[in-house]
Every structure is written in structure tokens, then in C-alpha cells.
Motif scaffolding. Sequence first.
Motif, short mmCIF file in Angstrom:
data_model
loop_
_atom_site.label_atom_id
_atom_site.label_comp_id
_atom_site.label_asym_id
_atom_site.label_seq_id
_atom_site.Cartn_x
_atom_site.Cartn_y
_atom_site.Cartn_z
N ALA A 211 0.86 -1.19 0.00
CA ALA A 211 0.00 0.00 0.00
C ALA A 211 0.89 1.23 0.00
CB ALA A 211 -0.91 0.00 1.22
N ASP A 212 0.56 2.19 -0.86
CA ASP A 212 1.28 3.47 -0.90
C ASP A 212 0.37 4.54 -0.29
OD1 ASP A 212 3.45 2.34 -2.12
OD2 ASP A 212 2.90 2.98 -4.16
N ILE A 213 0.91 5.28 0.68
CA ILE A 213 0.14 6.33 1.34
C ILE A 213 0.89 7.66 1.20
CG2 ILE A 213 -0.81 7.17 3.52
CD1 ILE A 213 -1.23 4.32 4.39
N LEU A 214 0.21 8.67 0.62
CA LEU A 214 0.80 10.00 0.45
C LEU A 214 0.24 10.91 1.54
CD1 LEU A 214 2.59 11.67 -1.53
CD2 LEU A 214 0.44 12.36 -2.66
N ALA A 215 1.14 11.67 2.17
CA ALA A 215 0.70 12.52 3.28
C ALA A 215 1.43 13.86 3.27
CB ALA A 215 0.95 11.80 4.61
N GLU A 216 0.70 14.89 3.75
CA GLU A 216 1.32 16.20 3.97
C GLU A 216 1.68 16.28 5.44
OE1 GLU A 216 -1.57 19.02 2.77
OE2 GLU A 216 -1.42 18.53 0.61
N VAL A 217 2.97 16.54 5.72
CA VAL A 217 3.46 16.55 7.10
C VAL A 217 3.92 17.96 7.46
CG1 VAL A 217 5.11 15.54 8.73
CG2 VAL A 217 4.19 14.15 6.85
N ASP A 218 3.43 18.45 8.59
CA ASP A 218 3.80 19.80 9.05
C ASP A 218 4.31 19.68 10.48
OD1 ASP A 218 4.12 22.45 9.46
OD2 ASP A 218 1.99 22.97 9.35
N THR A 219 5.63 19.93 10.66
CA THR A 219 6.25 19.88 11.99
C THR A 219 6.74 21.27 12.35
OG1 THR A 219 8.55 19.50 11.27
CG2 THR A 219 7.08 17.57 11.37
N PRO A 220 7.11 21.49 13.61
CA PRO A 220 7.64 22.81 14.00
C PRO A 220 8.89 23.21 13.22
CG PRO A 220 7.03 21.53 15.93
CD PRO A 220 6.91 20.60 14.76
N LYS A 221 9.64 22.24 12.68
CA LYS A 221 10.90 22.55 12.00
C LYS A 221 10.80 22.47 10.48
CE LYS A 221 13.86 21.05 15.82
NZ LYS A 221 14.96 20.17 16.24
N TRP A 222 9.90 21.67 9.96
CA TRP A 222 9.81 21.53 8.50
C TRP A 222 8.42 21.07 8.08
CZ3 TRP A 222 8.56 16.68 6.76
CH2 TRP A 222 8.80 15.60 7.65
N ALA A 223 8.15 21.24 6.80
CA ALA A 223 6.89 20.78 6.22
C ALA A 223 7.18 20.24 4.83
CB ALA A 223 5.88 21.91 6.15
N ASP A 224 6.55 19.13 4.48
CA ASP A 224 6.83 18.52 3.18
C ASP A 224 5.75 17.48 2.86
OD1 ASP A 224 8.08 17.92 0.82
OD2 ASP A 224 10.02 17.41 1.73
#
Length: 459
Positions: free
Chosen positions: A368-381
Motif C-alpha cells: 500500500a502506498d500512502i501519500l501525506a502532507e506533514v507539518d512539523t515545528p521545523k519543516w513541512a513537506d
Amino acid sequence: MIPIIPVLVVIILLSLVVLILIMASQKEETRTKEPKKHKKNRSKEAVIRDATRRLSQNPKDPEALLALGDIYYQDQVWDKALKIYETLVELCATNPDLDEYEINCRYGMSALKLGLQDQAYKGLVIARSLQQNNFEVNYNLGYLEFLRKNYEKAVQLLQQARTQDPEHAPTLRYLGHALFKLHRYREALVFLRKAVDLIPEDKESLYTMGECYYELGQVEQAIKIFTHLRPDPSLGPTASLFAGTIHMNQHQYPKAIMDFEIGLKHENIKIEIQAELKYRLALAYLKQQEIGRALTILKELQNSYQNYKDVPTLIAKYQELNSNKNLQIYLMAPTGDFVTLCRKVVLSFFPKARVKITNIAVNKNEWADILAEVDTPKWADVVMFRFIRNQGVVGELTVRDFHAHLKEVKAGKGYCLSAGTFSDEAKKFVEARLIDLYEKNQLSKILESVDASVSAIPL
């Protein structure tokens, strides 16, 4: 006028005379019958005495041997008949007056009755070379060819016997079994059905009918027969094994479990059948994700039969799964449950991060391939995860495919997690690329803690 009293006296006297004559006649008849019976017994005894006397003077007296052999054969005294006809067989070479066919036939039949198959075969082969249209010889020689695993010869002889007696159940039985051994299943079924119709208690022929149906792809008829035979004390274990195997192939695991358990309830099961019943029962429980029950059976099997098939490997594999519920789901659960677990892993993968899943793609039941938007205090991608269910070695081609997919969706980072390991080529491929590889040990640790961490993540 005639006095009445004298007349009565005369009548009474005449009646007494008639009664005495009748009784005398019956007594005489009884005396006449008894000597005939005794005469017959005395005649047989006299023949035996006379033949024995003559053989004491000449052990190869053909007339004495024939007389004595006929009595023993008719009375079914097979051991004595065999010795007599064995001597007569030797005399046939030098005495053309002897009936070589009958002597060899009786020699062969006497040996067969005593279970001496080689001697029986020898006598019946010679008898058939002299006369080929005798039913008794053809049937019994066909039966012996079947026991000797000469199935082509057995079929020829039994076919000839069948033309002479179409309703002889043993002929039909062994003809059907011989054809089955030759993989001529449709022909075998015809004769086995007739044999079972004539002798319904012939369970072995019924079982072979089930095998014929199975080989012909008629599994519904086969399963009916094997299910019917499961309680049989003799054929029950193997019938249960066959029925369970068919149900396993049809993915009807609860029915397979019932079949195997019924088979194991029998007493005096052959060791190899008992082992296979336990092994397949454990596999059926694994298919039902009842790992605890499966492990219990596998350990019993290992204790009784050291290193049976892949039992040690299965025990090692599923002991770990039994202690890690999420790993069970990852490897064995339906696709829906597997994807739900993968979502939890993605949501818990980055501590103190806001994660938004934007796409999920499943490749059959392999990954299974899962695409996600990740937002952390230091970076986002944008990151992509590939969850691979295969427990073997994942090669470079799979990793290359993942890398191409990353480019298509313009993801900045990729995480490839496998329940197995990665090949050296796969590891070299990702060295200069933004892809991290997680093998089984790392995946197991992630799965052990995923539930607790997911509950704290803001969605």
C-alpha cells in the motif's frame, strides 16, 4: 344273523396286522437308508485308505494322487490338496494322460486359498496358457496381476472375466481399481459404481470413486463421498484429510477445520496420516488468524515428529506474530484492516507533527502506498510511505518503482517499510536518494507502539 362280537374281533385283529405291517415297512426303510449314508462315508474313507496305501508303495502313483487330490479339493482341505497337485504338476511333464489344465488350475487355486501368491500365479498362468476362456482362471489371475501392480495385464484379464460374468462384483471392483491406478478415471468410475451397487459395504471402492471424481474436477461429488466416509473406522482419517484439503483449496477454512478434527478423533490412525491431519489443521487455523490454537498444534507436532516439513519455521514465525497483534494484522489481515493499520503508522510516524493523508493506493494485496502532507515545528513537506507485506527479500526493482512514484507525486521524501528484508542492490540504490528503508525488526518495533501513540495525535 351274523353275531356282532366275532365280527368285531376279526376287524380288530385285521387292524393290528395292518399296523404291524406298516411299522415293519417303516423300520425296513430306515434300515435301508442308513447303510447308503454309511456306505458313502465308507466309500470316501475307503478311497483315502486305498490311495494312501498305494502311495506308500509308489509316492507318484497318478491314479492315487488324482483320487486323493479330488477329495481334498472338494472338501477344501487346501494344504493337503496343494501338496497333491504340486506332485501332479511335476508328473504332467512325463505323463500325457494327465489333465494338465485341471491339475494346474487346482494347484493355483489351492495356493491362492493359502495366500501363496507366487505359487498361485505360476499354476494359473500355465492353466490359462492351456485354456483361455475359463472365468475362474481369468478372474483370479487378473486379481493376482493387480496385487503384483501389473495393472495393464490385470485390466485385460478382468475385462475378459467380465464378459463371462458381467455381474461378478469382485471382478468389477478390481477392474475399477486397476483402471484408477492407470489414471483412466472415467472408465474406472463406471465399474466402481457397479461394484458398489452390488456390494454397498465396499467402502474402499467408494473412496476410490471419490478420488476419481476429484481427479476429474468434479469436487462436489468427491466431497460428498469423503464427508460420508469420515466416520468410517478404517477409511475415516484419510477421508477426513481429503475432505479437509478440498475445503482448504476452496478457502472454506471452518469446514476444513471440522474435517481435520473429525479425522483426528479416530483411534489407531497411521502415524503419517495423523501428522498430516495435525499439520493441515494448524494451517487452517492460521488462515483463520487463530494463531494461538495453531501454535499449540504445531508444538505438539514438533514434539512427536521432529522437524516435520516446515513446522520449526512456522513456530518461530508465528510465535512472534502471536505476541504482536499489529504484526498479525500487517501480514495476515484482509486488505481493509491492513490499510487501516498503515494509516495509523503514518499518523504516528512523526512526533508532534500535523499529518494529513491525501491519497492511498493499494497494489493487489502486496503493498500500500500512502501519500501525506506533514507539518512539523521545523519543516513541512509531502512524504510517501510504501508498506510491503512480503516477508521475503525485497529487490531493487520494487524500490526503483517506489522512487519513480515519488517523482510522479512530487514527494520530497520516501519511507519503504517491509515485513522482510531488502537486497544489497536495493540498499545501494537508495544510498544517494531520499528514501529510507525499514526492515522487519524496525517495522515490528513501530507496530508494537503504534496504537498508544496514535491516540495522542491531533487529526
